[in-house]
Design a protein around this motif. Structure first.
Motif, PDB file in Angstrom:
ATOM      1  N   GLY A  40      -0.859 -21.445   8.618  1.00 35.24           N
ATOM      2  CA  GLY A  40      -0.381 -21.979   7.341  1.00 35.24           C
ATOM      3  C   GLY A  40       0.128 -22.580   6.778  1.00 35.24           C
ATOM      4  N   ASN A  41       0.333 -23.474   7.073  1.00 35.24           N
ATOM      5  CA  ASN A  41       1.606 -24.490   7.151  1.00 35.24           C
ATOM      6  C   ASN A  41       0.486 -25.712   6.490  1.00 35.24           C
ATOM      7  N   ASN A  42       0.502 -26.297   5.707  1.00 36.03           N
ATOM      8  CA  ASN A  42      -0.628 -27.186   5.340  1.00 36.03           C
ATOM      9  C   ASN A  42       0.200 -28.631   5.548  1.00 36.03           C
ATOM     10  N   GLY A  43       1.321 -28.403   5.449  1.00 33.88           N
ATOM     11  CA  GLY A  43       1.867 -29.725   4.773  1.00 33.88           C
ATOM     12  C   GLY A  43       3.158 -30.147   6.767  1.00 33.88           C
ATOM     13  N   ILE A  44       2.411 -29.925   7.405  1.00 29.51           N
ATOM     14  CA  ILE A  44       3.321 -30.131   8.775  1.00 29.51           C
ATOM     15  C   ILE A  44       2.619 -31.851   9.131  1.00 29.51           C
ATOM     16  N   LYS A  45       3.446 -31.795   9.740  1.00 26.78           N
ATOM     17  CA  LYS A  45       3.405 -33.818  10.373  1.00 26.78           C
ATOM     18  C   LYS A  45       4.087 -33.919  11.339  1.00 26.78           C
ATOM     19  N   ARG A  46       4.958 -33.139  12.044  1.00 25.71           N
ATOM     20  CA  ARG A  46       5.546 -33.522  13.359  1.00 25.71           C
ATOM     21  C   ARG A  46       5.673 -31.803  13.419  1.00 25.71           C
ATOM     22  N   VAL A  47       5.007 -32.213  15.132  1.00 20.22           N
ATOM     23  CA  VAL A  47       4.972 -30.831  15.758  1.00 20.22           C
ATOM     24  C   VAL A  47       5.837 -31.265  17.128  1.00 20.22           C
ATOM     25  N   ILE A  48       6.946 -30.420  17.740  1.00 16.15           N
ATOM     26  CA  ILE A  48       7.423 -30.996  19.154  1.00 16.15           C
ATOM     27  C   ILE A  48       7.920 -29.731  19.624  1.00 16.15           C
ATOM     28  N   VAL A  49       7.084 -30.125  20.723  1.00 21.11           N
ATOM     29  CA  VAL A  49       8.104 -29.246  22.062  1.00 21.11           C
ATOM     30  C   VAL A  49       8.544 -29.138  23.099  1.00 21.11           C
ATOM     31  N   ASP A  50      10.337 -28.877  23.087  1.00 22.32           N
ATOM     32  CA  ASP A  50      11.213 -29.445  24.045  1.00 22.32           C
ATOM     33  C   ASP A  50      11.211 -28.506  25.221  1.00 22.32           C
ATOM     34  N   MET A  51      11.465 -29.247  26.309  1.00 27.73           N
ATOM     35  CA  MET A  51      10.933 -28.649  27.293  1.00 27.73           C
ATOM     36  C   MET A  51      11.626 -29.166  28.304  1.00 27.73           C
ATOM     37  N   LEU A  70      -4.190 -28.158  20.567  1.00 29.87           N
ATOM     38  CA  LEU A  70      -6.045 -28.187  19.661  1.00 29.87           C
ATOM     39  C   LEU A  70      -5.645 -28.620  18.399  1.00 29.87           C
ATOM     40  N   HIS A  71      -4.749 -27.234  17.468  1.00 27.54           N
ATOM     41  CA  HIS A  71      -4.432 -26.542  16.525  1.00 27.54           C
ATOM     42  C   HIS A  71      -4.184 -27.585  15.943  1.00 27.54           C
ATOM     43  N   CYS A  72      -3.485 -28.377  15.849  1.00 20.18           N
ATOM     44  CA  CYS A  72      -2.629 -29.683  15.535  1.00 20.18           C
ATOM     45  C   CYS A  72      -3.136 -31.106  15.444  1.00 20.18           C
ATOM     46  N   ARG A  73      -3.927 -31.045  15.706  1.00 19.76           N
ATOM     47  CA  ARG A  73      -4.841 -32.305  16.632  1.00 19.76           C
ATOM     48  C   ARG A  73      -6.225 -32.243  15.354  1.00 19.76           C
ATOM     49  N   LYS A  74      -7.085 -30.872  15.503  1.00 18.81           N
ATOM     50  CA  LYS A  74      -8.223 -30.506  14.462  1.00 18.81           C
ATOM     51  C   LYS A  74      -7.439 -30.282  12.848  1.00 18.81           C
ATOM     52  N   HIS A  75      -6.204 -30.131  13.182  1.00 17.74           N
ATOM     53  CA  HIS A  75      -5.813 -29.115  11.502  1.00 17.74           C
ATOM     54  C   HIS A  75      -5.184 -30.354  11.046  1.00 17.74           C
ATOM     55  N   TYR A  76      -4.271 -31.321  11.315  1.00 17.35           N
ATOM     56  CA  TYR A  76      -3.187 -31.851  11.178  1.00 17.35           C
ATOM     57  C   TYR A  76      -3.822 -33.291  11.715  1.00 17.35           C
ATOM     58  N   LYS A  77      -4.228 -33.689  12.005  1.00 16.21           N
ATOM     59  CA  LYS A  77      -4.844 -34.559  13.198  1.00 16.21           C
ATOM     60  C   LYS A  77      -3.274 -35.562  13.333  1.00 16.21           C
ATOM     61  N   ILE A  78      -3.095 -34.885  13.787  1.00 16.21           N
ATOM     62  CA  ILE A  78      -1.631 -35.227  14.607  1.00 16.21           C
ATOM     63  C   ILE A  78      -1.598 -35.093  16.602  1.00 16.21           C
ATOM     64  N   ASN A  79      -1.260 -35.456  17.255  1.00 18.63           N
ATOM     65  CA  ASN A  79      -0.452 -34.816  18.667  1.00 18.63           C
ATOM     66  C   ASN A  79       1.006 -34.030  18.674  1.00 18.63           C
ATOM     67  N   ILE A 101      -4.650 -33.878  25.280  1.00 19.26           N
ATOM     68  CA  ILE A 101      -3.957 -32.764  24.028  1.00 19.26           C
ATOM     69  C   ILE A 101      -2.519 -33.115  22.884  1.00 19.26           C
ATOM     70  N   ILE A 102      -2.131 -33.458  23.884  1.00 20.90           N
ATOM     71  CA  ILE A 102      -0.264 -33.644  23.473  1.00 20.90           C
ATOM     72  C   ILE A 102       0.240 -34.950  24.307  1.00 20.90           C
ATOM     73  N   ASP A 103       1.235 -35.456  23.573  1.00 21.03           N
ATOM     74  CA  ASP A 103       1.708 -36.568  23.698  1.00 21.03           C
ATOM     75  C   ASP A 103       3.629 -36.423  24.775  1.00 21.03           C
ATOM     76  N   ILE A 104       3.408 -36.496  26.026  1.00 22.00           N
ATOM     77  CA  ILE A 104       4.129 -36.258  27.262  1.00 22.00           C
ATOM     78  C   ILE A 104       5.073 -37.189  27.340  1.00 22.00           C
ATOM     79  N   CYS A 105       6.289 -36.927  27.023  1.00 21.37           N
ATOM     80  CA  CYS A 105       7.517 -37.676  27.135  1.00 21.37           C
ATOM     81  C   CYS A 105       8.502 -37.366  27.596  1.00 21.37           C
ATOM     82  N   GLN A 106       9.146 -38.095  28.957  1.00 21.04           N
ATOM     83  CA  GLN A 106      10.304 -37.328  29.111  1.00 21.04           C
ATOM     84  C   GLN A 106      11.216 -37.917  29.143  1.00 21.04           C
ATOM     85  N   GLN A 107      11.665 -39.217  27.894  1.00 20.29           N
ATOM     86  CA  GLN A 107      12.854 -38.708  27.270  1.00 20.29           C
ATOM     87  C   GLN A 107      13.849 -37.923  26.350  1.00 20.29           C
ATOM     88  N   PRO A 108      14.651 -37.420  26.378  1.00 16.77           N
ATOM     89  CA  PRO A 108      15.276 -36.633  25.351  1.00 16.77           C
ATOM     90  C   PRO A 108      14.389 -36.850  24.155  1.00 16.77           C
TER      91      PRO A 108
END
Length: 165
Positions: A40-51, A70-79, A101-108
């Motif tokens: 519901g937040n339309n101001g999102i510019k970056r979403v990070i999943v830290d695993m 998938l939601h971030c790509r469709k609604h926020y136009k970000i990965n 669908i997601i940018d996977i990074c191995q660095q911290p």
């Protein structure tokens, strides 16, 4: 394995989810409710999943992460950016098609912030079944191998929901 937990941080236009330990189905309702509020937040510019501190993760949790991607790509136009160094988890993400669908990074990750733990939610069995079903349907859409792998589970869950509903 350490019992799992999910930490979150909401900073202005950035959302950080940190999965710690062994993250399983028991946290799916909490994660799904958090994500629904986030959607519901339309101001999102970056979403990070830290695993980076994730020891294990089940398919339901992976399905919810795919839903987020998938939601971030469709609604926020970000990965979504996902940070992980665990080779077993990276292999699973690769096999399931998360790189599409997601940018996977191995660095911290370079993001830090005040984090709080998502509390466990006592959910009714029907709600949990719905999360499991939705998660596996989403995973099935990522690639044909996933679809074949989860076909029986999806059918069984649909049958249970129809019978109980």
């Amino acid at each position: 394995m350490n019992t799992g937990k999910i930490l979150v941080s909401d900073q202005a236009d950035t959302c950080l989810l940190k999965l710690v330990g062994d993250v399983r189905l028991t946290l799916s309702t909490s994660l799904n409710r958090y994500m629904e509020a986030l959607f519901g937040n339309n101001g999102i510019k970056r979403v990070i999943v830290d695993m980076l501190d994730t020891e294990g993760v089940d398919s339901t949790t992976l399905g919810l992460i795919a839903k987020l991607g998938l939601h971030c790509r469709k609604h926020y136009k970000i990965n979504v950016q996902l940070f992980c160094q665990n080779q077993s988890i990276l292999s699973t993400l690769d096999c399931m098609g998360f790189g599409e669908i997601i940018d996977i990074c191995q660095q911290p990750s370079d993001i830090t912030g005040d984090m709080y733990s998502l509390e466990g939610v006592d959910a009714k069995i029907d709600e949990v079944r719905q999360h499991v079903l939705e998660s596996h349907r989403i995973l099935g859409q990522l690639n044909p191998q996933n679809s074949a792998q989860f076909e029986d589970l999806i059918r069984a869950l649909e049958s249970d929901i129809e019978t109980d509903g």
